[in-house]
Design a protein around this motif. Structure first.
Motif, mmCIF file in Angstrom:
data_model
loop_
_atom_site.group_PDB
_atom_site.id
_atom_site.type_symbol
_atom_site.label_atom_id
_atom_site.label_comp_id
_atom_site.label_asym_id
_atom_site.label_seq_id
_atom_site.Cartn_x
_atom_site.Cartn_y
_atom_site.Cartn_z
ATOM 1 N N GLY A 138 -82.514 -31.520 -163.921
ATOM 2 C CA GLY A 138 -83.522 -32.566 -164.007
ATOM 3 C C GLY A 138 -84.659 -32.309 -163.038
ATOM 4 O O GLY A 138 -85.678 -33.005 -163.058
ATOM 5 N N LEU A 139 -84.489 -31.291 -162.184
ATOM 6 C CA LEU A 139 -85.496 -30.913 -161.180
ATOM 7 C C LEU A 139 -86.135 -29.563 -161.517
ATOM 8 O O LEU A 139 -87.291 -29.317 -161.177
ATOM 9 C CB LEU A 139 -84.838 -30.832 -159.800
ATOM 10 N N ALA A 140 -85.370 -28.697 -162.142
ATOM 11 C CA ALA A 140 -85.835 -27.378 -162.572
ATOM 12 C C ALA A 140 -85.057 -27.059 -163.845
ATOM 13 O O ALA A 140 -84.315 -27.899 -164.336
ATOM 14 C CB ALA A 140 -85.610 -26.334 -161.482
ATOM 15 N N ALA A 141 -85.202 -25.849 -164.368
ATOM 16 C CA ALA A 141 -84.552 -25.565 -165.650
ATOM 17 C C ALA A 141 -84.076 -24.129 -165.728
ATOM 18 O O ALA A 141 -84.679 -23.221 -165.144
ATOM 19 C CB ALA A 141 -85.500 -25.848 -166.810
ATOM 20 N N ASN A 142 -82.998 -23.940 -166.464
ATOM 21 C CA ASN A 142 -82.537 -22.619 -166.855
ATOM 22 C C ASN A 142 -83.119 -22.268 -168.224
ATOM 23 O O ASN A 142 -83.564 -23.157 -168.965
ATOM 24 C CB ASN A 142 -81.007 -22.594 -166.923
ATOM 25 N N PRO A 143 -83.121 -20.996 -168.598
ATOM 26 C CA PRO A 143 -83.619 -20.625 -169.924
ATOM 27 C C PRO A 143 -82.847 -21.323 -171.036
ATOM 28 O O PRO A 143 -81.638 -21.542 -170.931
ATOM 29 C CB PRO A 143 -83.399 -19.102 -169.960
ATOM 30 N N GLU A 144 -83.560 -21.671 -172.092
ATOM 31 C CA GLU A 144 -82.998 -22.258 -173.308
ATOM 32 C C GLU A 144 -82.385 -23.642 -173.074
ATOM 33 O O GLU A 144 -81.499 -24.075 -173.803
ATOM 34 C CB GLU A 144 -81.969 -21.316 -173.946
ATOM 35 N N HIS A 145 -82.876 -24.342 -172.044
ATOM 36 C CA HIS A 145 -82.326 -25.661 -171.714
ATOM 37 C C HIS A 145 -83.397 -26.751 -171.765
ATOM 38 O O HIS A 145 -83.299 -27.745 -171.044
ATOM 39 C CB HIS A 145 -81.694 -25.631 -170.325
ATOM 40 N N ALA A 146 -84.407 -26.599 -172.603
ATOM 41 C CA ALA A 146 -85.507 -27.568 -172.607
ATOM 42 C C ALA A 146 -85.032 -28.986 -172.880
ATOM 43 O O ALA A 146 -85.413 -29.935 -172.185
ATOM 44 C CB ALA A 146 -86.562 -27.158 -173.640
ATOM 45 N N ALA A 147 -84.195 -29.159 -173.899
ATOM 46 C CA ALA A 147 -83.734 -30.505 -174.252
ATOM 47 C C ALA A 147 -82.806 -31.064 -173.183
ATOM 48 O O ALA A 147 -82.904 -32.234 -172.803
ATOM 49 C CB ALA A 147 -83.037 -30.491 -175.602
ATOM 50 N N LYS A 152 -81.920 -34.828 -168.541
ATOM 51 C CA LYS A 152 -81.491 -35.078 -167.173
ATOM 52 C C LYS A 152 -82.650 -35.572 -166.303
ATOM 53 O O LYS A 152 -82.459 -36.431 -165.427
ATOM 54 C CB LYS A 152 -80.857 -33.814 -166.579
ATOM 55 N N ALA A 153 -83.853 -35.060 -166.531
ATOM 56 C CA ALA A 153 -85.015 -35.632 -165.844
ATOM 57 C C ALA A 153 -85.184 -37.093 -166.247
ATOM 58 O O ALA A 153 -85.529 -37.956 -165.425
ATOM 59 C CB ALA A 153 -86.270 -34.830 -166.187
ATOM 60 N N GLY A 154 -84.896 -37.371 -167.513
ATOM 61 C CA GLY A 154 -84.983 -38.743 -167.987
ATOM 62 C C GLY A 154 -83.985 -39.665 -167.309
ATOM 63 O O GLY A 154 -84.312 -40.809 -166.964
ATOM 64 N N ILE A 155 -82.772 -39.182 -167.110
ATOM 65 C CA ILE A 155 -81.765 -40.044 -166.471
ATOM 66 C C ILE A 155 -82.096 -40.255 -165.002
ATOM 67 O O ILE A 155 -81.798 -41.307 -164.426
ATOM 68 C CB ILE A 155 -80.337 -39.494 -166.671
ATOM 69 N N PRO A 178 -75.677 -32.796 -159.667
ATOM 70 C CA PRO A 178 -74.866 -31.642 -159.253
ATOM 71 C C PRO A 178 -75.527 -30.333 -159.622
ATOM 72 O O PRO A 178 -76.303 -30.240 -160.578
ATOM 73 C CB PRO A 178 -73.560 -31.827 -160.033
ATOM 74 N N GLY A 179 -75.178 -29.323 -158.849
ATOM 75 C CA GLY A 179 -75.522 -27.959 -159.208
ATOM 76 C C GLY A 179 -74.345 -27.323 -159.934
ATOM 77 O O GLY A 179 -73.742 -27.926 -160.813
ATOM 78 N N TRP A 180 -74.012 -26.100 -159.538
ATOM 79 C CA TRP A 180 -72.918 -25.383 -160.191
ATOM 80 C C TRP A 180 -71.588 -25.983 -159.730
ATOM 81 O O TRP A 180 -71.213 -25.865 -158.577
ATOM 82 C CB TRP A 180 -72.961 -23.896 -159.850
ATOM 83 N N ILE A 181 -70.877 -26.618 -160.655
ATOM 84 C CA ILE A 181 -69.568 -27.191 -160.363
ATOM 85 C C ILE A 181 -68.536 -26.433 -161.201
ATOM 86 O O ILE A 181 -68.678 -26.305 -162.422
ATOM 87 C CB ILE A 181 -69.519 -28.695 -160.705
ATOM 88 N N THR A 182 -67.504 -25.938 -160.539
ATOM 89 C CA THR A 182 -66.498 -25.126 -161.216
ATOM 90 C C THR A 182 -65.789 -25.931 -162.299
ATOM 91 O O THR A 182 -65.374 -27.068 -162.088
ATOM 92 C CB THR A 182 -65.467 -24.617 -160.195
ATOM 93 N N ARG A 244 -78.277 -24.923 -152.935
ATOM 94 C CA ARG A 244 -78.861 -23.931 -153.842
ATOM 95 C C ARG A 244 -80.354 -24.143 -154.058
ATOM 96 O O ARG A 244 -81.146 -23.194 -153.997
ATOM 97 C CB ARG A 244 -78.124 -23.969 -155.182
ATOM 98 N N THR A 245 -80.774 -25.376 -154.306
ATOM 99 C CA THR A 245 -82.187 -25.617 -154.579
ATOM 100 C C THR A 245 -83.017 -25.678 -153.306
ATOM 101 O O THR A 245 -84.248 -25.699 -153.383
ATOM 102 C CB THR A 245 -82.383 -26.919 -155.369
ATOM 103 N N ALA A 246 -82.370 -25.675 -152.135
ATOM 104 C CA ALA A 246 -83.097 -25.649 -150.872
ATOM 105 C C ALA A 246 -83.450 -24.225 -150.455
ATOM 106 O O ALA A 246 -84.300 -24.021 -149.583
ATOM 107 C CB ALA A 246 -82.265 -26.301 -149.768
ATOM 108 N N LYS A 247 -82.832 -23.246 -151.098
ATOM 109 C CA LYS A 247 -82.983 -21.857 -150.684
ATOM 110 C C LYS A 247 -84.034 -21.161 -151.536
ATOM 111 O O LYS A 247 -83.896 -21.057 -152.756
ATOM 112 C CB LYS A 247 -81.634 -21.128 -150.825
#
Length: 252
Positions: A138-147, A152-155, A178-182, A244-247
């Motif tokens: 919701g703050l940035a995006a990975n490829p192929e994740h526009a929707a 998530k930005a909406g929530i 959350p970021g990467w959660i196992t 992760r997003t701070a680095k």
């Protein structure tokens, strides 16, 4: 125990992040209604403080019924955790309208209308806590994740709006991003790489915390947001990603 005497409704609580939240809530003394499309694992379904509700939350017609079942079983409702979600990976050139609609329906529409359904009971209880599960996407995006990123930005935005509108009722609303959660899905993804060990090491290097997140990490934060200890915290989106997003990325 932090949540003794409280009742929570957790969507998608049978696995992954949702299961981490449910396990932490139970450990802290809460009664929990778990709502999802699939049956719960037998051990969770048999827990005396758990009510299992099978429902397709994309259908807004079931929301009142789901909430009423939880209230009928436990006598009230203090906490709503909007965790259920879906993700379809598709490039902008290829995404289909029905795929967009599905992600928006479950990831964004359902949390709002479930919040609407719990309002009378939280007002009756003198207040409550709504916790939305957003994402660093919701703050940035990975490829192929526009929707997915849009949902998530909406929530995240909806979280702030709910906090503003419901503050007079002593109902707080916050989001965890959350970021990467196992999870089983993430582990399968790593194992699918040509060199899984190298992929895991590279992923670890992205995180200043030196490890990947676990469902329990999200659960522990959700306990705080559900408890009296966060009584002055509302309208916030809390990034939980091991730094992760701070680095800032380096070119090598």
């Amino acid at each position: 125990m932090e949540l003794e005497g409280k009742t929570a409704l957790v969507t998608g609580g049978g696995q992954g992040i949702g299961r981490g939240i449910v396990d932490c809530f139970l450990q802290e003394g809460a009664q929990v209604a778990v709502v999802q499309r699939k049956p719960l694992d037998p051990d969770l379904q048999a827990h005396p403080s758990v009510l299992a509700i099978q429902a397709d939350l994309v259908d807004t017609g079931v929301h009142s019924s789901v909430v009423n079942q939880a209230v009928d079983r436990f006598g009230g409702l203090n906490v709503l955790v909007n965790n259920a979600g879906t993700m379809i990976e598709r490039g902008v050139s290829d995404i289909l309208p029905e795929e967009w609609d599905m992600m928006m329906a479950l990831n964004l529409r359902t949390p709002l209308f479930l919040a609407q359904a719990v309002l009378p009971f939280m007002r009756q209880a003198g207040g409550g806590s709504i916790i939305n599960i957003g994402s660093i996407e919701g703050l940035a995006a990975n490829p192929e994740h526009a929707a997915y990123a849009a949902s998530k930005a909406g929530i995240h935005g909806t979280t702030k709006a709910l906090a503003v509108d419901l503050g007079p009722d002593n109902i707080r609303c916050n989001a965890i991003a959350p970021g990467w959660i196992t999870s089983e899905l993430s582990e399968n993804y790593l194992q699918s790489q040509s060199d899984p060990a190298a992929a895991r090491n590279a992923l670890h290097r992205l995180h200043p915390a030196g490890r990947l997140g676990e469902p329990r990490d999200v659960g522990e934060l959700a306990v705080f947001l559900a408890s009296h200890r966060s009584a002055f915290l509302t309208g916030e989106v809390i990034t939980l990603d091991g730094g992760r997003t701070a680095k800032l990325p380096l070119p090598f």
